[in-house]
Structure formats: structure tokens, C-alpha cells
Motif scaffolding. Structure first.
Motif, short mmCIF file in Angstrom:
data_model
loop_
_atom_site.label_atom_id
_atom_site.label_comp_id
_atom_site.label_asym_id
_atom_site.label_seq_id
_atom_site.Cartn_x
_atom_site.Cartn_y
_atom_site.Cartn_z
N MET A 1 0.84 -1.20 0.00
CA MET A 1 0.00 0.00 0.00
C MET A 1 0.87 1.24 0.00
O MET A 1 1.91 1.30 0.66
N ASN A 2 0.51 2.24 -0.76
CA ASN A 2 1.23 3.51 -0.79
C ASN A 2 1.09 4.21 0.56
O ASN A 2 0.23 3.89 1.38
N ASP A 3 1.97 5.22 0.78
CA ASP A 3 1.86 6.00 2.01
C ASP A 3 0.47 6.62 2.10
O ASP A 3 -0.10 7.07 1.08
N PRO A 4 -0.09 6.67 3.31
CA PRO A 4 -1.43 7.26 3.45
C PRO A 4 -1.47 8.71 2.99
O PRO A 4 -0.50 9.46 3.14
N ILE A 5 -2.60 9.10 2.45
CA ILE A 5 -2.86 10.50 2.13
C ILE A 5 -3.44 11.15 3.37
O ILE A 5 -4.46 10.70 3.91
N GLY A 6 -2.78 12.17 3.86
CA GLY A 6 -3.21 12.81 5.10
C GLY A 6 -4.02 14.06 4.86
O GLY A 6 -4.54 14.29 3.76
N PRO A 7 -4.14 14.89 5.87
CA PRO A 7 -4.88 16.14 5.74
C PRO A 7 -4.25 17.08 4.71
O PRO A 7 -3.05 16.98 4.40
N VAL A 8 -5.04 17.98 4.20
CA VAL A 8 -4.56 19.02 3.29
C VAL A 8 -3.48 19.83 3.99
O VAL A 8 -3.59 20.16 5.18
N ASP A 9 -2.42 20.15 3.29
CA ASP A 9 -1.30 20.92 3.83
C ASP A 9 -1.75 22.36 4.10
O ASP A 9 -2.10 23.10 3.18
N THR A 20 -14.81 20.83 3.34
CA THR A 20 -15.03 20.58 4.75
C THR A 20 -15.18 19.08 4.98
O THR A 20 -16.27 18.52 4.97
N THR A 21 -14.05 18.41 5.14
CA THR A 21 -14.04 17.02 5.58
C THR A 21 -13.46 16.98 6.99
O THR A 21 -12.87 17.96 7.44
N PHE A 22 -13.63 15.84 7.68
CA PHE A 22 -13.09 15.78 9.03
C PHE A 22 -11.58 15.92 8.98
O PHE A 22 -10.88 15.19 8.27
N ALA A 23 -11.05 16.88 9.76
CA ALA A 23 -9.60 17.16 9.85
C ALA A 23 -8.99 17.42 8.48
O ALA A 23 -7.79 17.25 8.31
N ARG A 24 -9.81 17.79 7.50
CA ARG A 24 -9.38 18.07 6.12
C ARG A 24 -8.73 16.83 5.50
O ARG A 24 -7.83 16.91 4.67
N LEU A 25 -9.23 15.68 5.88
CA LEU A 25 -8.78 14.41 5.32
C LEU A 25 -9.37 14.20 3.93
O LEU A 25 -10.36 14.84 3.56
N PRO A 26 -8.81 13.28 3.15
CA PRO A 26 -9.40 12.99 1.84
C PRO A 26 -10.76 12.31 2.00
O PRO A 26 -11.04 11.65 3.01
N THR A 32 -7.64 4.89 -2.79
CA THR A 32 -7.87 3.56 -3.33
C THR A 32 -8.38 2.60 -2.27
O THR A 32 -9.10 1.64 -2.58
N GLU A 33 -8.00 2.82 -1.03
CA GLU A 33 -8.44 1.98 0.08
C GLU A 33 -8.32 2.80 1.36
O GLU A 33 -7.63 3.80 1.40
N ALA A 34 -9.04 2.35 2.39
CA ALA A 34 -8.98 3.05 3.68
C ALA A 34 -9.05 2.03 4.80
O ALA A 34 -9.75 1.02 4.70
N ASP A 35 -8.29 2.30 5.87
CA ASP A 35 -8.27 1.43 7.04
C ASP A 35 -9.29 1.88 8.08
O ASP A 35 -9.84 1.06 8.82
N ALA A 36 -9.49 3.18 8.17
CA ALA A 36 -10.44 3.74 9.13
C ALA A 36 -11.23 4.84 8.45
O ALA A 36 -10.70 5.58 7.61
N PHE A 79 -3.03 9.81 11.35
CA PHE A 79 -3.25 9.73 9.91
C PHE A 79 -2.02 9.26 9.16
O PHE A 79 -2.03 9.21 7.93
N GLY A 80 -0.95 8.93 9.88
CA GLY A 80 0.31 8.64 9.22
C GLY A 80 0.63 7.17 9.06
O GLY A 80 1.44 6.79 8.23
N ARG A 81 0.02 6.30 9.88
CA ARG A 81 0.33 4.87 9.85
C ARG A 81 -0.72 4.07 9.07
O ARG A 81 -0.52 2.92 8.74
N ARG A 82 -1.85 4.68 8.82
CA ARG A 82 -2.93 4.01 8.10
C ARG A 82 -3.71 5.06 7.33
O ARG A 82 -3.63 6.26 7.62
N GLN A 83 -4.49 4.62 6.38
CA GLN A 83 -5.29 5.55 5.60
C GLN A 83 -6.61 5.81 6.31
O GLN A 83 -7.38 4.90 6.58
#
Length: 313
Positions: A1-9, A20-26, A32-36, A79-83
Motif C-alpha cells: 500500500m502507498n503512504d497514506p494521504i493525510g490532511p490538506v497541507d 469541509t471534511t473531518f480534519a481536512r482528510l481525503p 484507493t483503500e482506507a483502514d479507518a 493519519f500517518g500509519r494508516r489511511q
């Protein structure tokens, strides 16, 4: 799996701008996939006093814009260890509680799949019942850690069996709850009779009352909770009215004498290392909020929940 995509910089898009997403997450559709997943259930037909929690999910999202990727209290990167992604809101019938419960159950089952962890933002506490049904399918009876001013183990209101005051009685009756490892935290305020407490205990809930926080060190309370939960799969359900109205005025059934936001966040951090399998945050009613006091507290509760999920370090 690629590195997780985190909040908007925030150095590229100011925190007051963008989606307006939670914590500006994707959004879920953008990965492509999400763990949580964080998702909203804007339903409040089960309330017995102030309505308005149907507007809670987006209020919590708006109030989460200042959350940052590193949690120093736990030395965690939630947000760094999982998507982690925002799965949006579920469309729920506001005129039929039975249909709404079925919709939440089916939606949670579909979103969680075989391994995803769901953090649900309500909405009123009625939604805990269908969420627990889905957890039971995966884990069997789960240890429920219920933060609330109220027991939510009453039988009916006006003859209705499904309201925000009844989800844990129905869950106990359906065998969804581990009777030896579940617990209320933050209970306070007047009740109908002592029988309310007795019946709740028979349904498997030990209790840490709000007055205990005035008499016991916080570490002792956390140890009591951890001892009760043990190594069982744990479902965490947080009604924001567990906080004192001074920290969370925007809720449907406020009770004086509640926890501070600091106390609640510290207790949640104290769950780190337990087998947390899912969670919800409910009863944020923004019409009664001001200066985002309740929304900010709720957003931090969800952030701490994400930080203590297994595999997040």
C-alpha cells in the motif's frame, strides 16, 4: 500500500478554505483503500427533548479544521500509519425510526467491510443500536464503554422502543453487549428512580459516576475502566453531554456537573493499547452551540479515538 494521504497541507491551503471534511482528510472516493473511516449519520428523530443533532456531523467537521497530524499526548500520528478518510453522510429517513435503524445497520455493514474501523458522528444516540449489531456480527458480544450523563438503558418513551434513551437496553436484550466488561462513565443528574441504576447494572454495566471524578485521581479512574474492559473487543460510545454544559452547551439534554473536556480527553488517551474496534460520537446539536465550543470538543474526541485505534502508532 502507498503512504497514506493525510490532511490538506495548511501551508498551501489555509485552514479556513477548501473542502469541509473531518480534519481536512481525503474523501473515501479520493483514495484507493482506507483502514479507518469517519462518517456522519445526520439523524435525530429519536430525541426526547431538544432536536438538532441531525446537523451535528457537518458542525463537527467544520470544527475539526485546526486538528493537526501529530498527537503529542500519545506520540501518535493518527493519519500517518494508516489511511483514514471521510466517508460523508448516510442518507437516513427522518420520518421512520425503524427504517432509519435498518439503514444505519446496512450502511455500517457495507462501509466497514471485513476490516475497516468506523468512527461514526451522529446524530442522536439511537444510532448506537444498529452500529452495535454490526460489531456483534464481527466480534460477538463487545465490551461497551459508554460516556454519557444518562444511562440510555430505559425501556420506552411514549411506548416507543427505539429512542436515544433506549439503545443499550435493546442491545442488551439482543445479546450484543458483553455483560461482564461494559461500563458507563460520567453518569449524573436526577433519575426516575433507584430502579434505573439497578436495571442498568443487571444489563451488564458497571458505572463511574461524575462525582467519582471529584474524589478519585484520574489515573485511578482510568485503571478502573481498563480493568473492567480487560482484553475484550471494545466499542466506545460518547454522548457529548458527558461534558459539563460549560464545555458542551450544544447538546439536546444537558446536565450540570459534568466532565471537563480535559478530563474526557485524558480518559480516552488512557484507553491506548486496548482492542478498540469502533466508536461513535453523538448528540452534538449546533443550534445550541456558540463559538464552536461543543464542535471543537467533539472534534478532539474523534481525533483521540482515531489516535488510540490499534495499529496507529
Amino acid at each position: 500500500m502507498n503512504d497514506p494521504i493525510g490532511p490538506v497541507d495548511a501551508t498551501r491551503v489555509p485552514r479556513y478554505g477548501g473542502d469541509t471534511t473531518f480534519a481536512r482528510l481525503p474523501r473515501l472516493a479520493d483514495v484507493t483503500e482506507a483502514d479507518a473511516l469517519v462518517w456522519g449519520v445526520p439523524f435525530d428523530t429519536g430525541v426526547s427533548y431538544r432536536p438538532g443533532a441531525r446537523f451535528g456531523p457537518n458542525h463537527v467537521r467544520q470544527s475539526s479544521r485546526l486538528l493537526r497530524p501529530y498527537n503529542p499526548a500519545l506520540d501518535a500520528m493518527p493519519f500517518g500509519r494508516r489511511q483514514v478518510a471521510d466517508a460523508g453522510d448516510l442518507g437516513v429517513n427522518p420520518f421512520d425510526i425503524g427504517e432509519a435503524i435498518a439503514t444505519v445497520e446496512n450502511g455500517a455493514r457495507e462501509l466497514s467491510g471485513t476490516s475497516r474501523t468506523l468512527i461514526t458522528v451522529g446524530g442522536d444516540h439511537t444510532i448506537a443500536l444498529p452500529l452495535l449489531r454490526v460489531q456483534h456480527e464481527r466480534h460477538g458480544p463487545v465490551a461497551v464503554l459508554h460516556f454519557d450523563a444518562h444511562l440510555d438503558t430505559w425501556d420506552t418513551y411514549f411506548g416507543a422502543p427505539h429512542t436515544h434513551g433506549t439503545p443499550f437496553r435493546r442491545a442488551a436484550e439482543e445479546g450484543l453487549i458483553d455483560f461482564d466488561h461494559s461500563m458507563h462513565v460520567g453518569i449524573r443528574g436526577p433519575l426516575y428512580s433507584k430502579l434505573d441504576l439497578d436495571e442498568s447494572e443487571k444489563m451488564g454495566f458497571a458505572a463511574v459516576h461524575c462525582r467519582d471524578f471529584a474524589r478519585s485521581p484520574l489515573d485511578d479512574i482510568i485503571n478502573r475502566i481498563r480493568t473492567r474492559l480487560g482484553s475484550r473487543p471494545v466499542y466506545v460510545s460518547v454522548d457529548i453531554d458527558v461534558l459539563d454544559p460549560g464545555f458542551a452547551p450544544g447538546t439536546g439534554t444537558p446536565e450540570a456537573g459534568g466532565l471537563s473536556s480535559r478530563e474526557l480527553l485524558e480518559v480516552l488517551r488512557g484507553l491506548d493499547g486496548l482492542d478498540i474496534v469502533g466508536a461513535d460520537l453523538v448528540e452534538v446539536a449546533p443550534a445550541y452551540d456558540h463559538a464552536e465550543i461543543t464542535g471543537i470538543a467533539a472534534a478532539h474526541v474523534v481525533y483521540e479515538m482515531l489516535s488510540i485505534l490499534p495499529g496507529g502508532r
